[in-house]
Motif scaffolding. Structure first.
Motif, PDB file in Angstrom:
ATOM      1  N   UNK A   1      18.426  17.506  47.188  1.00 36.57           N
ATOM      2  CA  UNK A   1      18.698  16.874  48.582  1.00 36.57           C
ATOM      3  C   UNK A   1      18.101  15.398  48.556  1.00 36.57           C
ATOM      4  N   UNK A   2      18.422  14.749  49.898  1.00 32.62           N
ATOM      5  CA  UNK A   2      17.983  13.266  50.039  1.00 32.62           C
ATOM      6  C   UNK A   2      16.655  13.047  50.236  1.00 32.62           C
ATOM      7  N   UNK A   3      16.306  12.073  49.425  1.00 30.28           N
ATOM      8  CA  UNK A   3      14.690  11.681  49.582  1.00 30.28           C
ATOM      9  C   UNK A   3      14.497  10.169  50.076  1.00 30.28           C
ATOM     10  N   UNK A   4      13.295   9.964  50.629  1.00 35.10           N
ATOM     11  CA  UNK A   4      12.945   8.498  51.102  1.00 35.10           C
ATOM     12  C   UNK A   4      11.840   8.202  50.007  1.00 35.10           C
ATOM     13  N   UNK A   5      12.069   7.037  49.713  1.00 36.73           N
ATOM     14  CA  UNK A   5      10.985   6.676  48.487  1.00 36.73           C
ATOM     15  C   UNK A   5      10.448   5.141  49.368  1.00 36.73           C
ATOM     16  N   UNK A   6       9.093   5.453  49.408  1.00 36.68           N
ATOM     17  CA  UNK A   6       8.348   4.315  50.183  1.00 36.68           C
ATOM     18  C   UNK A   6       7.539   3.463  49.311  1.00 36.68           C
ATOM     19  N   UNK A   7       7.769   1.913  49.386  1.00 32.69           N
ATOM     20  CA  UNK A   7       6.913   1.214  48.315  1.00 32.69           C
ATOM     21  C   UNK A   7       6.679  -0.159  49.029  1.00 32.69           C
ATOM     22  N   UNK A   8       5.795  -0.666  49.055  1.00 37.29           N
ATOM     23  CA  UNK A   8       5.490  -2.129  49.555  1.00 37.29           C
ATOM     24  C   UNK A   8       6.006  -2.429  50.947  1.00 37.29           C
ATOM     25  N   UNK A   9       5.992  -1.459  51.683  1.00 37.13           N
ATOM     26  CA  UNK A   9       6.342  -1.398  53.258  1.00 37.13           C
ATOM     27  C   UNK A   9       7.847  -1.610  53.319  1.00 37.13           C
ATOM     28  N   UNK A  10       8.644  -1.197  52.142  1.00 36.33           N
ATOM     29  CA  UNK A  10       9.945  -1.074  51.958  1.00 36.33           C
ATOM     30  C   UNK A  10      10.349   0.286  51.858  1.00 36.33           C
ATOM     31  N   UNK A  11      11.564   0.661  51.789  1.00 39.56           N
ATOM     32  CA  UNK A  11      12.215   1.880  51.470  1.00 39.56           C
ATOM     33  C   UNK A  11      13.293   2.201  50.975  1.00 39.56           C
ATOM     34  N   UNK A  12      13.700   3.179  50.055  1.00 40.84           N
ATOM     35  CA  UNK A  12      14.793   3.212  49.605  1.00 40.84           C
ATOM     36  C   UNK A  12      15.351   4.693  49.497  1.00 40.84           C
ATOM     37  N   UNK A  13      16.757   5.167  49.485  1.00 42.19           N
ATOM     38  CA  UNK A  13      16.992   6.485  49.298  1.00 42.19           C
ATOM     39  C   UNK A  13      17.199   6.736  47.943  1.00 42.19           C
ATOM     40  N   UNK A  14      17.128   8.204  47.880  1.00 44.83           N
ATOM     41  CA  UNK A  14      17.350   8.881  46.349  1.00 44.83           C
ATOM     42  C   UNK A  14      17.687  10.211  46.557  1.00 44.83           C
ATOM     43  N   UNK A  15      17.738  10.867  45.298  1.00 42.16           N
ATOM     44  CA  UNK A  15      18.100  12.091  45.212  1.00 42.16           C
ATOM     45  C   UNK A  15      17.127  13.066  44.435  1.00 42.16           C
ATOM     46  N   UNK A  16      17.048  14.267  44.903  1.00 43.44           N
ATOM     47  CA  UNK A  16      16.481  15.416  43.862  1.00 43.44           C
ATOM     48  C   UNK A  16      17.689  16.155  43.616  1.00 43.44           C
ATOM     49  N   UNK A  17      17.879  16.402  42.332  1.00 41.43           N
ATOM     50  CA  UNK A  17      19.010  17.416  41.907  1.00 41.43           C
ATOM     51  C   UNK A  17      18.437  18.421  41.206  1.00 41.43           C
ATOM     52  N   UNK A  18      18.221  19.398  41.829  1.00 41.50           N
ATOM     53  CA  UNK A  18      17.655  20.652  41.324  1.00 41.50           C
ATOM     54  C   UNK A  18      16.183  20.302  40.790  1.00 41.50           C
ATOM     55  N   UNK A  19      15.345  19.612  41.698  1.00 38.50           N
ATOM     56  CA  UNK A  19      14.028  19.237  41.467  1.00 38.50           C
ATOM     57  C   UNK A  19      13.889  17.919  40.255  1.00 38.50           C
ATOM     58  N   UNK A  20      15.027  17.257  39.883  1.00 45.48           N
ATOM     59  CA  UNK A  20      14.964  16.108  39.024  1.00 45.48           C
ATOM     60  C   UNK A  20      15.144  15.101  39.597  1.00 45.48           C
ATOM     61  N   UNK A  21      14.250  14.005  39.307  1.00 43.16           N
ATOM     62  CA  UNK A  21      14.100  12.753  40.390  1.00 43.16           C
ATOM     63  C   UNK A  21      14.207  11.695  39.283  1.00 43.16           C
ATOM     64  N   UNK A  22      15.062  10.685  39.491  1.00 42.90           N
ATOM     65  CA  UNK A  22      14.858   9.574  38.701  1.00 42.90           C
ATOM     66  C   UNK A  22      15.275   8.214  39.725  1.00 42.90           C
ATOM     67  N   UNK A  23      14.453   7.315  39.954  1.00 42.18           N
ATOM     68  CA  UNK A  23      14.461   6.314  40.830  1.00 42.18           C
ATOM     69  C   UNK A  23      14.050   4.942  40.356  1.00 42.18           C
ATOM     70  N   UNK A  24      14.704   3.957  40.410  1.00 40.00           N
ATOM     71  CA  UNK A  24      14.029   2.666  39.715  1.00 40.00           C
ATOM     72  C   UNK A  24      13.816   1.753  41.199  1.00 40.00           C
ATOM     73  N   UNK A  25      12.900   0.974  40.898  1.00 38.85           N
ATOM     74  CA  UNK A  25      12.330   0.324  42.233  1.00 38.85           C
ATOM     75  C   UNK A  25      12.253  -1.088  41.592  1.00 38.85           C
TER      76      UNK A  25
END
Length: 388
Positions: free
Chosen positions: A47-71
């Motif tokens: 599903x669709x994820x929200x990644x929150x950092x430094x008062x900012x956010x970006x969207x990412x995915x979990x694919x069958x529990x696997x998450x890989x996001x760069x910030x």
């Protein structure tokens, strides 16, 4: 009828194309950045994820529990990951969050499992603070799960039984404020050799006396760390801005490109407004600040100090909000004004007298600040009238 079917088909295909394009954009955008967090969480789903950092956010995915996001991380930052629908529909609270700390050009790898109410994981690769944070999280997870259960049930009853929903909200607040937050502080007191403890002592529920006392007891390693130095600076800032103290002086470049020095407004009352374009409460209070600027601009120097902001965003907000008083952008590389003035919550407003002494410090958007300013201006008017 055939024409209508064709139109509906075209609309459906167009919507599908837009959805695919949006998903592709999120997938590509989630890989932009210099620091990476990866996780492999069994039973976490897709599903669709929200990644929150430094008062900012970006969207990412979990694919069958696997998450890989760069910030795009420029300084050590806390990261929170949560399913978008869980955040939107209030189905879970902290028990389902994935947390870590990332610094510039760093990587964190997590591995664990999830169920309906919580996520349990270990740090396969990561910095010391992430390891420490996960250690604390495991201690608090049973309470976090209780929070989530209250949180979801309150949301479910919001329309059908508002009184019960309100009661559950109060119970949740009590659990969070009277049980969980004190436990976090007690944990920090027992781990004075952990850098995470220096962060926990700056949480809003921790009294200044407690933070000041334990800042002195932290290990030398922690006191010399980035967050330890921040705690030390904040404690000094609290002491420097006690009522009656001569406020710390500073200089900075204003939004007009001019050098502003605090000494240049000596002889007037001064309002230092610590705010940010990302701070909803700050922006909500701007109309009243504008009213008081117009009311007292002949007697009071208003100085806005934007914190945690990018210059472009800051300038756009000044223009959008039509902020006509002196505006500064905090540059912590030169001098960190919030730390200097002991400011950790936003907005915070500090009133200085004509000689530069601290008169009043208001945390949050409240009427106390405006009442105090009215009181001071009334006294000033009466004093001036007597002299005349």
């Amino acid at each position: 009828m055939n024409f209508l079917k064709k139109v509906l088909k075209i609309i459906s295909l167009s919507l599908l194309a837009l959805i695919i394009a949006a998903l592709m954009f999120i997938g590509i955008y989630s890989q932009i950045g210099n620091s990476t967090i990866k996780a492999d969480i069994e039973n976490y789903g897709t599903g669709l994820l929200v990644v929150v950092y430094d008062d900012e956010f970006k969207f990412a995915f979990s694919i069958n529990g696997k998450i890989n996001v760069s910030l795009p991380i420029t300084e050590q930052s806390e990261i929170q990951i949560i399913y978008f629908d869980e955040a939107l529909f209030r189905t879970t609270f902290r028990s389902r969050f994935i947390n870590a700390y990332l610094g510039p050009d760093s990587e964190v790898i997590l591995k664990g499992s999830a169920d309906e109410w919580g996520v349990d994981y270990d740090v396969v690769k990561g910095n010391e603070i992430t390891q420490q944070q996960n250690e604390l999280r495991k201690v608090l997870q049973p309470y976090y799960i209780d929070e989530s259960k209250l949180y979801r049930r309150s949301w479910e009853l919001k329309d059908s039984d508002p009184n019960e929903s309100k009661r559950l909200d109060e119970k949740l607040d009590s659990l969070s404020l009277l049980t969980v937050e004190p436990l976090r502080t007690e944990w920090a007191k027992k781990h004075l050799d952990y850098e995470l403890s220096s962060i926990l002592f700056l949480e809003s529920h921790v009294s200044r006396d407690t933070a000041s006392k334990y800042e002195e007891l932290l290990s030398e390693h922690v006191r010399n760390s980035e967050n330890g130095k921040r705690l030390t600076g904040m404690v000094a800032g609290w002491e420097n801005t006690e009522s009656g103290k001569l406020a710390p002086v500073f200089s900075s470049i204003s939004s007009e490109g001019e050098v502003f020095k605090l000494e240049q407004v000596k002889g007037k009352y001064v309002v230092l407004d610590f705010w940010g374009s990302w701070c909803g409460v700050c922006l909500k209070g701007m109309p009243k600040m504008k009213t008081y600027f117009d009311k007292y601009k002949g007697s009071v120097a208003f100085v806005g100090i934007a914190c945690k902001d990018e210059e472009e965003t800051w300038r756009k907000m000044i223009e959008k909000q039509q902020l006509d008083w002196i505006q500064l952008l905090n540059n912590k590389e030169e001098v960190d004004l919030p730390t200097m003035y002991g400011v950790s919550s936003f907005p915070t407003k500090v009133i200085l007298d004509q000689e530069g002494h601290v008169v009043f410090k208001a945390v949050g958007e409240n009427e106390e600040f405006y009442d105090k300013l009215d009181e001071l201006m009334k006294e000033e008017y009466l004093t001036s009238s007597q002299h005349d």
